[in-house]
Scaffold this motif. Structure first.
Motif, PDB file in Angstrom:
ATOM      1  N   GLN A   8      21.551  63.646  36.266  1.00 22.03           N
ATOM      2  CA  GLN A   8      20.783  64.518  37.162  1.00 22.03           C
ATOM      3  C   GLN A   8      21.648  65.642  37.713  1.00 22.03           C
ATOM      4  O   GLN A   8      21.181  66.768  37.866  1.00 22.03           O
ATOM      5  N   ILE A   9      22.881  65.332  37.997  1.00 24.82           N
ATOM      6  CA  ILE A   9      23.805  66.363  38.490  1.00 24.82           C
ATOM      7  C   ILE A   9      24.009  67.425  37.418  1.00 24.82           C
ATOM      8  O   ILE A   9      23.973  68.623  37.694  1.00 24.82           O
ATOM      9  N   TRP A  10      24.215  67.003  36.175  1.00 28.82           N
ATOM     10  CA  TRP A  10      24.429  67.955  35.078  1.00 28.82           C
ATOM     11  C   TRP A  10      23.177  68.774  34.793  1.00 28.82           C
ATOM     12  O   TRP A  10      23.256  69.975  34.533  1.00 28.82           O
ATOM     13  N   ALA A  11      22.006  68.150  34.882  1.00 31.48           N
ATOM     14  CA  ALA A  11      20.758  68.888  34.678  1.00 31.48           C
ATOM     15  C   ALA A  11      20.577  69.927  35.779  1.00 31.48           C
ATOM     16  O   ALA A  11      20.184  71.072  35.509  1.00 31.48           O
ATOM     17  N   LEU A  16      20.717  75.559  37.488  1.00 34.20           N
ATOM     18  CA  LEU A  16      21.223  76.569  38.411  1.00 34.20           C
ATOM     19  C   LEU A  16      21.976  77.669  37.659  1.00 34.20           C
ATOM     20  O   LEU A  16      21.810  78.851  37.945  1.00 34.20           O
ATOM     21  N   THR A  17      22.784  77.285  36.689  1.00 30.36           N
ATOM     22  CA  THR A  17      23.527  78.262  35.904  1.00 30.36           C
ATOM     23  C   THR A  17      22.581  79.174  35.127  1.00 30.36           C
ATOM     24  O   THR A  17      22.768  80.398  35.104  1.00 30.36           O
ATOM     25  N   ALA A  18      21.550  78.611  34.515  1.00 30.38           N
ATOM     26  CA  ALA A  18      20.583  79.413  33.762  1.00 30.38           C
ATOM     27  C   ALA A  18      19.850  80.381  34.688  1.00 30.38           C
ATOM     28  O   ALA A  18      19.655  81.554  34.346  1.00 30.38           O
ATOM     29  N   LEU A  19      19.453  79.920  35.866  1.00 32.08           N
ATOM     30  CA  LEU A  19      18.773  80.796  36.817  1.00 32.08           C
ATOM     31  C   LEU A  19      19.679  81.931  37.286  1.00 32.08           C
ATOM     32  O   LEU A  19      19.242  83.075  37.413  1.00 32.08           O
ATOM     33  N   GLY A  24      20.730  87.457  37.351  1.00 33.17           N
ATOM     34  CA  GLY A  24      21.773  88.488  37.272  1.00 33.17           C
ATOM     35  C   GLY A  24      21.398  89.583  36.289  1.00 33.17           C
ATOM     36  O   GLY A  24      21.574  90.770  36.567  1.00 33.17           O
ATOM     37  N   ILE A  25      20.859  89.206  35.135  1.00 35.98           N
ATOM     38  CA  ILE A  25      20.413  90.192  34.153  1.00 35.98           C
ATOM     39  C   ILE A  25      19.250  90.994  34.720  1.00 35.98           C
ATOM     40  O   ILE A  25      19.195  92.222  34.572  1.00 35.98           O
ATOM     41  N   ASP A  26      18.327  90.325  35.389  1.00 31.50           N
ATOM     42  CA  ASP A  26      17.194  91.009  36.009  1.00 31.50           C
ATOM     43  C   ASP A  26      17.678  91.997  37.063  1.00 31.50           C
ATOM     44  O   ASP A  26      17.144  93.102  37.178  1.00 31.50           O
ATOM     45  N   ASN A  27      18.678  91.622  37.810  1.00 24.82           N
ATOM     46  CA  ASN A  27      19.225  92.510  38.827  1.00 24.82           C
ATOM     47  C   ASN A  27      19.852  93.747  38.196  1.00 24.82           C
ATOM     48  O   ASN A  27      19.710  94.859  38.716  1.00 24.82           O
ATOM     49  N   LEU A  28      20.531  93.589  37.088  1.00 23.53           N
ATOM     50  CA  LEU A  28      21.115  94.742  36.397  1.00 23.53           C
ATOM     51  C   LEU A  28      20.038  95.688  35.893  1.00 23.53           C
ATOM     52  O   LEU A  28      20.150  96.907  36.015  1.00 23.53           O
TER      53      LEU A  28
END
Length: 48
Positions: A8-11, A16-19, A24-28
């Motif tokens: 569950q921690i890894w998921a 979180l990393t994917a979001l 970040g790409i959306d912000n750019l």
């Protein structure tokens, strides 16, 4: 150190990393389209 083997921690970490990457790409992309000075002077709304 049991948290290292908890799926569950890894998921959560991967989600979180994917979001963060997507946002970040959306912000750019958003900052490019709303950058001040990107419009021609004749197209900018006038104050007053």
């Amino acid at each position: 150190m049991d948290w290292l083997t908890d799926p569950q921690i890894w998921a959560s970490f991967l989600t979180l990393t994917a979001l963060e990457i997507v946002l970040g790409i959306d912000n750019l992309i958003s900052s490019r389209s709303y950058r001040p000075g990107s419009h021609l002077p004749s197209r900018r709304p006038r104050a007053g």
